[in-house]
Design a protein around this motif. Sequence first.
Motif, PDB file in Angstrom:
ATOM      1  N   SER A  33      -9.376 -10.911   0.485  1.00 34.16           N
ATOM      2  CA  SER A  33      -9.595 -11.720  -0.710  1.00 34.16           C
ATOM      3  C   SER A  33      -9.506 -10.903  -1.996  1.00 34.16           C
ATOM      4  O   SER A  33      -9.296 -11.459  -3.073  1.00 34.16           O
ATOM      5  CB  SER A  33     -10.947 -12.417  -0.637  1.00 34.16           C
ATOM      6  N   SER A  34      -9.628  -9.576  -1.911  1.00 33.42           N
ATOM      7  CA  SER A  34      -9.583  -8.755  -3.125  1.00 33.42           C
ATOM      8  C   SER A  34      -8.173  -8.281  -3.467  1.00 33.42           C
ATOM      9  O   SER A  34      -7.990  -7.593  -4.465  1.00 33.42           O
ATOM     10  CB  SER A  34     -10.493  -7.539  -2.965  1.00 33.42           C
ATOM     11  N   ARG A  35      -7.195  -8.644  -2.669  1.00 37.52           N
ATOM     12  CA  ARG A  35      -5.816  -8.245  -2.980  1.00 37.52           C
ATOM     13  C   ARG A  35      -5.367  -8.936  -4.253  1.00 37.52           C
ATOM     14  O   ARG A  35      -5.544 -10.131  -4.426  1.00 37.52           O
ATOM     15  CB  ARG A  35      -4.892  -8.629  -1.834  1.00 37.52           C
ATOM     16  N   PRO A  36      -4.774  -8.199  -5.169  1.00 42.90           N
ATOM     17  CA  PRO A  36      -4.355  -8.816  -6.434  1.00 42.90           C
ATOM     18  C   PRO A  36      -3.212  -9.803  -6.223  1.00 42.90           C
ATOM     19  O   PRO A  36      -2.320  -9.593  -5.427  1.00 42.90           O
ATOM     20  CB  PRO A  36      -3.906  -7.630  -7.283  1.00 42.90           C
ATOM     21  N   ARG A  42       7.889 -12.930  -2.881  1.00 46.81           N
ATOM     22  CA  ARG A  42       7.741 -12.159  -1.658  1.00 46.81           C
ATOM     23  C   ARG A  42       6.300 -11.699  -1.489  1.00 46.81           C
ATOM     24  O   ARG A  42       5.734 -11.766  -0.392  1.00 46.81           O
ATOM     25  CB  ARG A  42       8.686 -10.972  -1.694  1.00 46.81           C
ATOM     26  N   SER A  43       5.693 -11.232  -2.559  1.00 46.02           N
ATOM     27  CA  SER A  43       4.304 -10.791  -2.501  1.00 46.02           C
ATOM     28  C   SER A  43       3.375 -11.955  -2.222  1.00 46.02           C
ATOM     29  O   SER A  43       2.388 -11.814  -1.502  1.00 46.02           O
ATOM     30  CB  SER A  43       3.896 -10.112  -3.801  1.00 46.02           C
ATOM     31  N   ALA A  44       3.678 -13.106  -2.797  1.00 41.82           N
ATOM     32  CA  ALA A  44       2.853 -14.288  -2.553  1.00 41.82           C
ATOM     33  C   ALA A  44       2.919 -14.680  -1.085  1.00 41.82           C
ATOM     34  O   ALA A  44       1.906 -15.033  -0.472  1.00 41.82           O
ATOM     35  CB  ALA A  44       3.300 -15.442  -3.441  1.00 41.82           C
ATOM     36  N   ARG A  45       4.127 -14.624  -0.514  1.00 36.89           N
ATOM     37  CA  ARG A  45       4.276 -14.966   0.898  1.00 36.89           C
ATOM     38  C   ARG A  45       3.521 -13.947   1.759  1.00 36.89           C
ATOM     39  O   ARG A  45       2.853 -14.301   2.726  1.00 36.89           O
ATOM     40  CB  ARG A  45       5.748 -14.995   1.284  1.00 36.89           C
ATOM     41  N   SER A  46       3.618 -12.677   1.402  1.00 38.04           N
ATOM     42  CA  SER A  46       2.915 -11.633   2.129  1.00 38.04           C
ATOM     43  C   SER A  46       1.403 -11.843   2.033  1.00 38.04           C
ATOM     44  O   SER A  46       0.681 -11.647   3.008  1.00 38.04           O
ATOM     45  CB  SER A  46       3.295 -10.268   1.587  1.00 38.04           C
ATOM     46  N   GLY A  47       0.937 -12.239   0.854  1.00 37.41           N
ATOM     47  CA  GLY A  47      -0.491 -12.522   0.680  1.00 37.41           C
ATOM     48  C   GLY A  47      -0.940 -13.688   1.540  1.00 37.41           C
ATOM     49  O   GLY A  47      -2.024 -13.662   2.128  1.00 37.41           O
ATOM     50  N   LEU A  48      -0.100 -14.710   1.631  1.00 42.92           N
ATOM     51  CA  LEU A  48      -0.414 -15.860   2.479  1.00 42.92           C
ATOM     52  C   LEU A  48      -0.446 -15.450   3.945  1.00 42.92           C
ATOM     53  O   LEU A  48      -1.345 -15.848   4.689  1.00 42.92           O
ATOM     54  CB  LEU A  48       0.607 -16.977   2.257  1.00 42.92           C
ATOM     55  N   GLU A  49       0.513 -14.626   4.356  1.00 45.07           N
ATOM     56  CA  GLU A  49       0.535 -14.140   5.737  1.00 45.07           C
ATOM     57  C   GLU A  49      -0.712 -13.309   6.035  1.00 45.07           C
ATOM     58  O   GLU A  49      -1.298 -13.416   7.110  1.00 45.07           O
ATOM     59  CB  GLU A  49       1.794 -13.319   5.987  1.00 45.07           C
ATOM     60  N   ALA A  50      -1.114 -12.475   5.081  1.00 43.68           N
ATOM     61  CA  ALA A  50      -2.316 -11.658   5.265  1.00 43.68           C
ATOM     62  C   ALA A  50      -3.546 -12.537   5.380  1.00 43.68           C
ATOM     63  O   ALA A  50      -4.408 -12.302   6.236  1.00 43.68           O
ATOM     64  CB  ALA A  50      -2.466 -10.684   4.102  1.00 43.68           C
ATOM     65  N   ARG A  51      -3.622 -13.559   4.553  1.00 42.60           N
ATOM     66  CA  ARG A  51      -4.767 -14.470   4.606  1.00 42.60           C
ATOM     67  C   ARG A  51      -4.816 -15.202   5.951  1.00 42.60           C
ATOM     68  O   ARG A  51      -5.871 -15.332   6.573  1.00 42.60           O
ATOM     69  CB  ARG A  51      -4.695 -15.467   3.456  1.00 42.60           C
ATOM     70  N   VAL A 105       0.923  -6.617   7.197  1.00 38.03           N
ATOM     71  CA  VAL A 105       0.608  -7.385   5.990  1.00 38.03           C
ATOM     72  C   VAL A 105      -0.804  -7.073   5.504  1.00 38.03           C
ATOM     73  O   VAL A 105      -1.150  -7.381   4.369  1.00 38.03           O
ATOM     74  CB  VAL A 105       0.785  -8.921   6.203  1.00 38.03           C
ATOM     75  N   LEU A 106      -1.621  -6.464   6.362  1.00 37.60           N
ATOM     76  CA  LEU A 106      -2.966  -6.039   5.955  1.00 37.60           C
ATOM     77  C   LEU A 106      -2.902  -4.594   5.470  1.00 37.60           C
ATOM     78  O   LEU A 106      -1.927  -3.886   5.716  1.00 37.60           O
ATOM     79  CB  LEU A 106      -3.929  -6.136   7.138  1.00 37.60           C
ATOM     80  N   GLN A 107      -3.943  -4.165   4.802  1.00 36.43           N
ATOM     81  CA  GLN A 107      -4.023  -2.775   4.380  1.00 36.43           C
ATOM     82  C   GLN A 107      -4.004  -1.897   5.625  1.00 36.43           C
ATOM     83  O   GLN A 107      -4.631  -2.233   6.640  1.00 36.43           O
ATOM     84  CB  GLN A 107      -5.292  -2.541   3.577  1.00 36.43           C
ATOM     85  N   PRO A 108      -3.287  -0.775   5.594  1.00 34.34           N
ATOM     86  CA  PRO A 108      -3.111   0.042   6.808  1.00 34.34           C
ATOM     87  C   PRO A 108      -4.417   0.465   7.466  1.00 34.34           C
ATOM     88  O   PRO A 108      -4.537   0.391   8.690  1.00 34.34           O
ATOM     89  CB  PRO A 108      -2.331   1.260   6.310  1.00 34.34           C
ATOM     90  N   ASP A 109      -5.407   0.893   6.684  1.00 34.97           N
ATOM     91  CA  ASP A 109      -6.666   1.339   7.298  1.00 34.97           C
ATOM     92  C   ASP A 109      -7.409   0.174   7.944  1.00 34.97           C
ATOM     93  O   ASP A 109      -8.017   0.317   9.006  1.00 34.97           O
ATOM     94  CB  ASP A 109      -7.553   2.057   6.283  1.00 34.97           C
ATOM     95  N   LEU A 110      -7.336  -1.003   7.350  1.00 36.91           N
ATOM     96  CA  LEU A 110      -7.982  -2.189   7.919  1.00 36.91           C
ATOM     97  C   LEU A 110      -7.292  -2.604   9.213  1.00 36.91           C
ATOM     98  O   LEU A 110      -7.955  -2.847  10.231  1.00 36.91           O
ATOM     99  CB  LEU A 110      -7.952  -3.337   6.910  1.00 36.91           C
ATOM    100  N   ALA A 111      -5.959  -2.664   9.198  1.00 33.92           N
ATOM    101  CA  ALA A 111      -5.215  -3.037  10.411  1.00 33.92           C
ATOM    102  C   ALA A 111      -5.498  -2.047  11.537  1.00 33.92           C
ATOM    103  O   ALA A 111      -5.694  -2.448  12.691  1.00 33.92           O
ATOM    104  CB  ALA A 111      -3.726  -3.089  10.094  1.00 33.92           C
TER     105      ALA A 111
END
Length: 131
Positions: A33-36, A42-51, A105-111
């Motif tokens: 949720s804190s991703r800008p 493309r970034s919006a789609r990536s954000g949706l995929e991450a969510r 699509v998630l932050q590397p350390d989180l994934a």
Amino acid sequence: MNEILGSGIGSVLLGAGLTLMGVITGWLVSAVSSRPASRDNRSARSGLEARQLAVRTVIALDEFVGACHAAVSDTPEFNPADPSEFVFHIDDPRLNLPRDVEWSVLQPDLAEQILWMPNRLRNVLDGLDLA
């Protein structure tokens, strides 16, 4: 493993596991949720995929926590002829993370932390079996 769970240590370990899952779930939700927001499509789609991946992961963790609770709440059935023999009615909890998803699509350390969780669970269960 039966001796550990019967003595109460198993309940403590499973409780610690539940707490760990809660912390990681909170971290997962806050990280996604804190991703800008970005104007780029493309970034919006990536954000949706991450969510969506985060939601699927939280659902898997929720099911795992429910299975942990059921395992801790399971009352063993003792053998009257040999009280040291007993059987549990609930199987060991299993963590079923989403398959065939793009974890990048998630932050590397989180994934990485999420992907290590099934291995860590196996290590705990193996440790309980050895004790």
